[in-house]
Design a protein around this motif. Structure first.
Motif, PDB file in Angstrom:
ATOM      1  N   PRO A  39      43.672  34.321  36.098  1.00  0.00           N
ATOM      2  CA  PRO A  39      45.031  34.872  36.239  1.00  0.00           C
ATOM      3  C   PRO A  39      45.361  35.357  37.643  1.00  0.00           C
ATOM      4  O   PRO A  39      46.471  35.126  38.141  1.00  0.00           O
ATOM      5  N   ALA A  40      44.426  36.024  38.310  1.00  0.00           N
ATOM      6  CA  ALA A  40      44.701  36.519  39.670  1.00  0.00           C
ATOM      7  C   ALA A  40      44.835  35.363  40.651  1.00  0.00           C
ATOM      8  O   ALA A  40      45.725  35.354  41.504  1.00  0.00           O
ATOM      9  N   THR A  41      43.970  34.386  40.537  1.00  0.00           N
ATOM     10  CA  THR A  41      44.016  33.236  41.436  1.00  0.00           C
ATOM     11  C   THR A  41      45.320  32.474  41.281  1.00  0.00           C
ATOM     12  O   THR A  41      45.971  32.103  42.266  1.00  0.00           O
ATOM     13  N   VAL A  42      45.707  32.235  40.042  1.00  0.00           N
ATOM     14  CA  VAL A  42      46.956  31.511  39.790  1.00  0.00           C
ATOM     15  C   VAL A  42      48.145  32.279  40.367  1.00  0.00           C
ATOM     16  O   VAL A  42      49.045  31.692  40.985  1.00  0.00           O
ATOM     17  N   THR A  43      48.152  33.589  40.197  1.00  0.00           N
ATOM     18  CA  THR A  43      49.266  34.402  40.682  1.00  0.00           C
ATOM     19  C   THR A  43      49.349  34.393  42.196  1.00  0.00           C
ATOM     20  O   THR A  43      50.415  34.141  42.774  1.00  0.00           O
ATOM     21  N   VAL A  44      48.223  34.657  42.868  1.00  0.00           N
ATOM     22  CA  VAL A  44      48.225  34.794  44.324  1.00  0.00           C
ATOM     23  C   VAL A  44      48.365  33.442  45.016  1.00  0.00           C
ATOM     24  O   VAL A  44      49.212  33.264  45.911  1.00  0.00           O
ATOM     25  N   VAL A  45      47.550  32.477  44.624  1.00  0.00           N
ATOM     26  CA  VAL A  45      47.579  31.168  45.280  1.00  0.00           C
ATOM     27  C   VAL A  45      48.893  30.440  44.965  1.00  0.00           C
ATOM     28  O   VAL A  45      49.474  29.780  45.836  1.00  0.00           O
ATOM     29  N   GLY A  46      49.367  30.568  43.731  1.00  0.00           N
ATOM     30  CA  GLY A  46      50.635  29.935  43.373  1.00  0.00           C
ATOM     31  C   GLY A  46      51.779  30.443  44.227  1.00  0.00           C
ATOM     32  O   GLY A  46      52.613  29.663  44.701  1.00  0.00           O
ATOM     33  N   PHE A 194      44.780  35.116  22.591  1.00  0.00           N
ATOM     34  CA  PHE A 194      43.915  34.369  23.512  1.00  0.00           C
ATOM     35  C   PHE A 194      42.907  35.263  24.226  1.00  0.00           C
ATOM     36  O   PHE A 194      42.276  34.814  25.200  1.00  0.00           O
ATOM     37  N   ASP A 195      42.720  36.483  23.772  1.00  0.00           N
ATOM     38  CA  ASP A 195      41.803  37.407  24.451  1.00  0.00           C
ATOM     39  C   ASP A 195      40.399  36.840  24.656  1.00  0.00           C
ATOM     40  O   ASP A 195      39.792  37.057  25.719  1.00  0.00           O
ATOM     41  N   PRO A 196      39.834  36.117  23.681  1.00  0.00           N
ATOM     42  CA  PRO A 196      38.465  35.601  23.888  1.00  0.00           C
ATOM     43  C   PRO A 196      38.353  34.635  25.059  1.00  0.00           C
ATOM     44  O   PRO A 196      37.249  34.413  25.569  1.00  0.00           O
ATOM     45  N   TRP A 197      39.472  34.063  25.486  1.00  0.00           N
ATOM     46  CA  TRP A 197      39.425  33.066  26.566  1.00  0.00           C
ATOM     47  C   TRP A 197      39.884  33.626  27.913  1.00  0.00           C
ATOM     48  O   TRP A 197      39.853  32.907  28.903  1.00  0.00           O
ATOM     49  N   ILE A 198      40.319  34.883  27.942  1.00  0.00           N
ATOM     50  CA  ILE A 198      40.756  35.461  29.207  1.00  0.00           C
ATOM     51  C   ILE A 198      39.542  35.721  30.090  1.00  0.00           C
ATOM     52  O   ILE A 198      38.583  36.378  29.671  1.00  0.00           O
ATOM     53  N   GLY A 199      39.600  35.228  31.336  1.00  0.00           N
ATOM     54  CA  GLY A 199      38.458  35.377  32.242  1.00  0.00           C
ATOM     55  C   GLY A 199      38.822  36.132  33.496  1.00  0.00           C
ATOM     56  O   GLY A 199      38.618  35.633  34.606  1.00  0.00           O
ATOM     57  N   GLY A 200      39.407  37.299  33.355  1.00  0.00           N
ATOM     58  CA  GLY A 200      39.861  38.060  34.507  1.00  0.00           C
ATOM     59  C   GLY A 200      38.764  38.427  35.479  1.00  0.00           C
ATOM     60  O   GLY A 200      39.023  38.649  36.667  1.00  0.00           O
ATOM     61  N   ASP A 201      37.511  38.482  35.005  1.00  0.00           N
ATOM     62  CA  ASP A 201      36.422  38.860  35.904  1.00  0.00           C
ATOM     63  C   ASP A 201      35.986  37.716  36.802  1.00  0.00           C
ATOM     64  O   ASP A 201      35.239  37.913  37.760  1.00  0.00           O
ATOM     65  N   ARG A 202      36.450  36.511  36.548  1.00  0.00           N
ATOM     66  CA  ARG A 202      35.997  35.350  37.305  1.00  0.00           C
ATOM     67  C   ARG A 202      36.720  35.192  38.638  1.00  0.00           C
ATOM     68  O   ARG A 202      36.293  34.426  39.484  1.00  0.00           O
ATOM     69  N   ASP A 203      37.855  35.868  38.818  1.00  0.00           N
ATOM     70  CA  ASP A 203      38.541  35.778  40.103  1.00  0.00           C
ATOM     71  C   ASP A 203      38.745  37.161  40.695  1.00  0.00           C
ATOM     72  O   ASP A 203      39.787  37.462  41.262  1.00  0.00           O
ATOM     73  N   GLY A 204      37.729  37.982  40.551  1.00  0.00           N
ATOM     74  CA  GLY A 204      37.795  39.332  41.100  1.00  0.00           C
ATOM     75  C   GLY A 204      37.936  39.347  42.612  1.00  0.00           C
ATOM     76  O   GLY A 204      38.548  40.253  43.177  1.00  0.00           O
ATOM     77  N   ALA A 205      37.372  38.328  43.287  1.00  0.00           N
ATOM     78  CA  ALA A 205      37.486  38.280  44.745  1.00  0.00           C
ATOM     79  C   ALA A 205      38.938  38.109  45.173  1.00  0.00           C
ATOM     80  O   ALA A 205      39.382  38.697  46.163  1.00  0.00           O
ATOM     81  N   VAL A 206      39.688  37.319  44.430  1.00  0.00           N
ATOM     82  CA  VAL A 206      41.103  37.126  44.743  1.00  0.00           C
ATOM     83  C   VAL A 206      41.872  38.421  44.519  1.00  0.00           C
ATOM     84  O   VAL A 206      42.739  38.793  45.310  1.00  0.00           O
ATOM     85  N   ALA A 207      41.557  39.121  43.428  1.00  0.00           N
ATOM     86  CA  ALA A 207      42.209  40.404  43.163  1.00  0.00           C
ATOM     87  C   ALA A 207      41.915  41.400  44.285  1.00  0.00           C
ATOM     88  O   ALA A 207      42.807  42.132  44.732  1.00  0.00           O
ATOM     89  N   ALA A 208      40.658  41.410  44.756  1.00  0.00           N
ATOM     90  CA  ALA A 208      40.301  42.305  45.856  1.00  0.00           C
ATOM     91  C   ALA A 208      41.053  41.921  47.128  1.00  0.00           C
ATOM     92  O   ALA A 208      41.521  42.783  47.880  1.00  0.00           O
ATOM     93  N   PHE A 209      41.202  40.628  47.368  1.00  0.00           N
ATOM     94  CA  PHE A 209      41.952  40.144  48.526  1.00  0.00           C
ATOM     95  C   PHE A 209      43.405  40.605  48.471  1.00  0.00           C
ATOM     96  O   PHE A 209      44.024  40.897  49.502  1.00  0.00           O
ATOM     97  N   ALA A 210      43.942  40.703  47.271  1.00  0.00           N
ATOM     98  CA  ALA A 210      45.337  41.110  47.100  1.00  0.00           C
ATOM     99  C   ALA A 210      45.503  42.621  47.074  1.00  0.00           C
ATOM    100  O   ALA A 210      46.584  43.113  46.734  1.00  0.00           O
ATOM    101  N   GLY A 211      44.448  43.362  47.409  1.00  0.00           N
ATOM    102  CA  GLY A 211      44.557  44.817  47.478  1.00  0.00           C
ATOM    103  C   GLY A 211      43.828  45.539  46.376  1.00  0.00           C
ATOM    104  O   GLY A 211      43.952  46.753  46.243  1.00  0.00           O
ATOM    105  N   GLY A 212      43.093  44.791  45.564  1.00  0.00           N
ATOM    106  CA  GLY A 212      42.365  45.407  44.460  1.00  0.00           C
ATOM    107  C   GLY A 212      42.994  45.066  43.122  1.00  0.00           C
ATOM    108  O   GLY A 212      44.193  44.819  43.023  1.00  0.00           O
ATOM    109  N   GLY A 213      42.151  45.050  42.095  1.00  0.00           N
ATOM    110  CA  GLY A 213      42.627  44.671  40.774  1.00  0.00           C
ATOM    111  C   GLY A 213      43.719  45.566  40.243  1.00  0.00           C
ATOM    112  O   GLY A 213      44.711  45.096  39.671  1.00  0.00           O
ATOM    113  N   GLU A 214      43.588  46.881  40.450  1.00  0.00           N
ATOM    114  CA  GLU A 214      44.603  47.805  39.927  1.00  0.00           C
ATOM    115  C   GLU A 214      45.938  47.610  40.628  1.00  0.00           C
ATOM    116  O   GLU A 214      46.995  47.657  39.985  1.00  0.00           O
ATOM    117  N   ARG A 215      45.890  47.366  41.925  1.00  0.00           N
ATOM    118  CA  ARG A 215      47.142  47.149  42.655  1.00  0.00           C
ATOM    119  C   ARG A 215      47.833  45.878  42.194  1.00  0.00           C
ATOM    120  O   ARG A 215      49.060  45.829  42.058  1.00  0.00           O
TER     121      ARG A 215
END
Length: 331
Positions: A39-46, A194-215
């Motif tokens: 989700p983070a990668t799709v949001t930021v890169v998109g 779809f909770d079992p398929w959510i992989g938010g931890d797999r693009d943590g680096a992108v979230a950090a690049f965007a200012g952190g997951g909480e931001r």
């Protein structure tokens, strides 16, 4: 109410409704799987790849398709108000910038209601409702901007619905498909399907690049929900709808609403043919460089530039829902 006729938006002959339904189904499935896993990668890169390009192409479509509405004093006043919003977004850290943007945004909606509604009672009711909503937005500004971010991704439904009125057959199936990806899929995501398929931890680096997951989450989830499962679900919803948003403006409308492009090019010859695409691509390249060097600064600049396409679509929709917009005499 007499209005100028809108240009036809008939699909190209080989694009049958059945084909369009199938394509939207496949694309939505791919977009959903990608948004669930990254989700983070799709949001930021998109945003970096298609943000500016879809701005240009959406403005081209809206200006071409609804040129009979966007004219004269109506357009001039909207541009003045939206330019004010752009300036507010360029200085987001100042104490007055968020309240000023909220007020200007509601003035844009008020202009759309005033211009589109001719009868005194509906006009007064609409303006009163906007006044109440403005009070709520000013009281809870963080909620206002989260709501606005998601609302913007729902807007293609109305343009696709209006586009489909020219379909001679298959209109119901086409519109049902749009309702499915715009409303049903996000509802299922928010419900936890779809909770079992959510992989938010797999693009943590992108979230950090965007200012952190909480931001990152705070841009798409209300403050009270940041520590709940709904926050990540809302990020997935945004990533999915943003992807489909780009599909509509970068692929569907340029290919299947060519009459609107032709109308726009008659009014703005400087952007004829591939020039609009080149402008969008150049803007995307510059934005990507800025994102790579200063994500926060890039996001601020993009938000300012995107003000025009984000806010201009709302009064157009209001005018359409109210009956078509201004008469020739009022333009």
């Amino acid at each position: 109410m007499a209005t100028e006729a809108l240009p036809s938006a008939r699909p190209v002959p080989h694009a049958t409704p059945g084909t369009l339904v199938a394509v939207f189904g496949v694309v939505a499935t791919v977009a959903l799987v990608t948004a669930l896993r990254l989700p983070a990668t799709v949001t930021v890169v998109g945003l970096a790849m298609f943000g500016i390009l879809h701005n240009v192409l959406e403005l081209r479509y809206v200006s071409g398709r609804f040129g009979a509405i966007l004219t004269g004093r109506f357009l001039g006043l909207l541009l003045v108000l939206i330019t004010g919003i752009m300036l507010c977004r360029l200085v987001p850290m100042l104490s007055w910038s968020a309240p000023a943007e909220i007020l200007l945004g509601y003035l844009v909606l008020a202009v759309g209601c005033w211009w589109g509604l001719r009868r005194p009672l509906p006009r007064a009711a609409a303006l009163a409702a906007l006044g109440c909503a403005a009070v709520g937005s000013l009281t809870f500004p963080a909620y206002h901007f989260v709501f606005l971010a998601h609302l913007h991704n729902l807007v293609p439904l109305f343009f696709l619905w209006e586009w489909a009125r020219d379909l001679e057959r298959g209109r119901a199936a086409f519109r049902a498909t749009q309702l499915a990806w715009v409303l049903l899929v996000p509802a299922l995501i928010l419900a936890g399907t779809f909770d079992p398929w959510i992989g938010g931890d797999r693009d943590g680096a992108v979230a950090a690049f965007a200012g952190g997951g909480e931001r990152l989450l705070s841009a798409y989830a209300p403050p009270a929900w940041l520590d709940t499962a709904l926050a990540l679900r809302l990020l997935v919803v945004f990533a999915f709808l943003q992807t489909m948003h780009y599909v509509v403006w970068v692929w569907f409308m340029p290919r299947h609403a060519r009459a609107a492009t032709e109308c726009f090019e008659r009014r703005a010859g400087a952007l004829r043919g591939r020039r609009a695409w080149l402008l969008g691509a150049a803007g995307a390249a510059l934005l990507a460089v800025l994102f790579a060097s200063d994500y926060a600064g890039g996001k601020t600049l993009y938000g300012a530039v995107a003000s025009y396409h984000a806010y201009l679509e709302f009064p157009v929709l209001l005018a359409l829902l109210a009956g078509g917009g201004p008469t020739k005499e009022q333009t």
